[in-house]
Design an enzyme around this catalytic site. Structure first.
Site, PDB file in Angstrom:
ATOM      1  N   HIS A  29       0.854  -1.194   0.000  1.00 35.65           N
ATOM      2  CA  HIS A  29       0.000   0.000   0.000  1.00 35.65           C
ATOM      3  C   HIS A  29       0.884   1.237   0.000  1.00 35.65           C
ATOM      4  O   HIS A  29       2.013   1.217   0.504  1.00 35.65           O
ATOM      5  CB  HIS A  29      -0.891   0.005   1.238  1.00 35.65           C
ATOM      6  CG  HIS A  29      -1.923  -1.076   1.250  1.00 35.65           C
ATOM      7  ND1 HIS A  29      -3.040  -1.012   2.060  1.00 35.65           N
ATOM      8  CD2 HIS A  29      -2.019  -2.241   0.563  1.00 35.65           C
ATOM      9  CE1 HIS A  29      -3.779  -2.085   1.864  1.00 35.65           C
ATOM     10  NE2 HIS A  29      -3.177  -2.860   0.970  1.00 35.65           N
ATOM     11  N   GLU A  77       0.779   3.947   1.766  1.00 32.78           N
ATOM     12  CA  GLU A  77       1.195   4.394   3.102  1.00 32.78           C
ATOM     13  C   GLU A  77       2.292   3.491   3.669  1.00 32.78           C
ATOM     14  O   GLU A  77       3.246   3.981   4.272  1.00 32.78           O
ATOM     15  CB  GLU A  77       0.004   4.406   4.066  1.00 32.78           C
ATOM     16  CG  GLU A  77      -1.121   5.315   3.649  1.00 32.78           C
ATOM     17  CD  GLU A  77      -2.214   4.609   2.863  1.00 32.78           C
ATOM     18  OE1 GLU A  77      -3.368   5.036   2.953  1.00 32.78           O
ATOM     19  OE2 GLU A  77      -1.919   3.624   2.151  1.00 32.78           O
ATOM     20  N   CYS A 132      -6.227   1.749   5.532  1.00 30.94           N
ATOM     21  CA  CYS A 132      -6.760   0.469   5.985  1.00 30.94           C
ATOM     22  C   CYS A 132      -6.220   0.189   7.389  1.00 30.94           C
ATOM     23  O   CYS A 132      -5.298   0.865   7.850  1.00 30.94           O
ATOM     24  CB  CYS A 132      -6.357  -0.638   5.012  1.00 30.94           C
ATOM     25  SG  CYS A 132      -4.611  -1.091   5.116  1.00 30.94           S
ATOM     26  N   CYS A 153      -2.347  -0.225   7.506  1.00 28.36           N
ATOM     27  CA  CYS A 153      -1.610   1.029   7.373  1.00 28.36           C
ATOM     28  C   CYS A 153      -1.763   1.892   8.616  1.00 28.36           C
ATOM     29  O   CYS A 153      -0.793   2.501   9.077  1.00 28.36           O
ATOM     30  CB  CYS A 153      -2.078   1.781   6.135  1.00 28.36           C
ATOM     31  SG  CYS A 153      -1.634   0.951   4.583  1.00 28.36           S
TER      32      CYS A 153
END
Length: 157
Positions: free
Chosen positions: A55, A57, A84, A87
């Protein structure tokens, strides 16, 4: 933080997400800011790596930690989408002080990009979650934790 700077960095995260979609990726970008300066920019790379943890992040946090060390205190992440749970947990663990995002799970839901159901699962007791999570106590673990603490304290002396 200055609202115009927030908007500038949030726009940059959205621009990164836009560029990532143009490259065949998902609409997620992140900008990690430290002391008023961009430290790292990242995009979701699942389509490139096959890594479900790639991801934007997470990649930003990993890159920033390599540059600045494991504690990212006082850093801010600007993200195109609501982080999410993975993260968000990484942000807590790394000391990120704030996250600003451009699209909520409600906005993402019609496109299949919401992580709200994962958040819901994580609020349940472990025994009620869909993922089988089992605790099996092991007698070596307290000793291992103690050894780590002794070694960690010795390194800091």
């Amino acid at each position: 933080m200055n609202d115009s700077r927030d908007q500038q960095w949030l726009q940059r995260a959205v621009d990164l997400a836009h560029d990532n979609v143009a490259q065949g990726g998902r609409p997620f970008g992140a900008v990690l800011v430290a002391n008023g300066q961009v430290l790292v920019e990242a995009v979701n790379e699942i389509h490139l790596t096959g890594d479900p943890t790639a991801h934007a992040e997470m990649l930003a946090i990993r890159a920033a930690a390599r540059q600045a060390g494991t504690r990212l205190n006082e850093c801010v992440i600007y993200a195109s989408g609501q982080p999410c749970p993975m993260c968000l947990a990484a942000m807590y663990l790394s000391g990120i002080s704030r996250v600003v995002f451009a699209a909520s799970n409600e906005v993402a839901e019609p496109f299949g990009l919401s992580t709200a159901k994962i958040y819901e699962q994580m609020t349940l007791p472990l025994t009620e979650q869909k993922l089988a999570v089992e605790y099996r106590q092991h007698p070596a673990m307290p000793l291992l934790y103690s050894a780590w603490r002794r070694g960690n304290n010795a390194q800091q002396s």
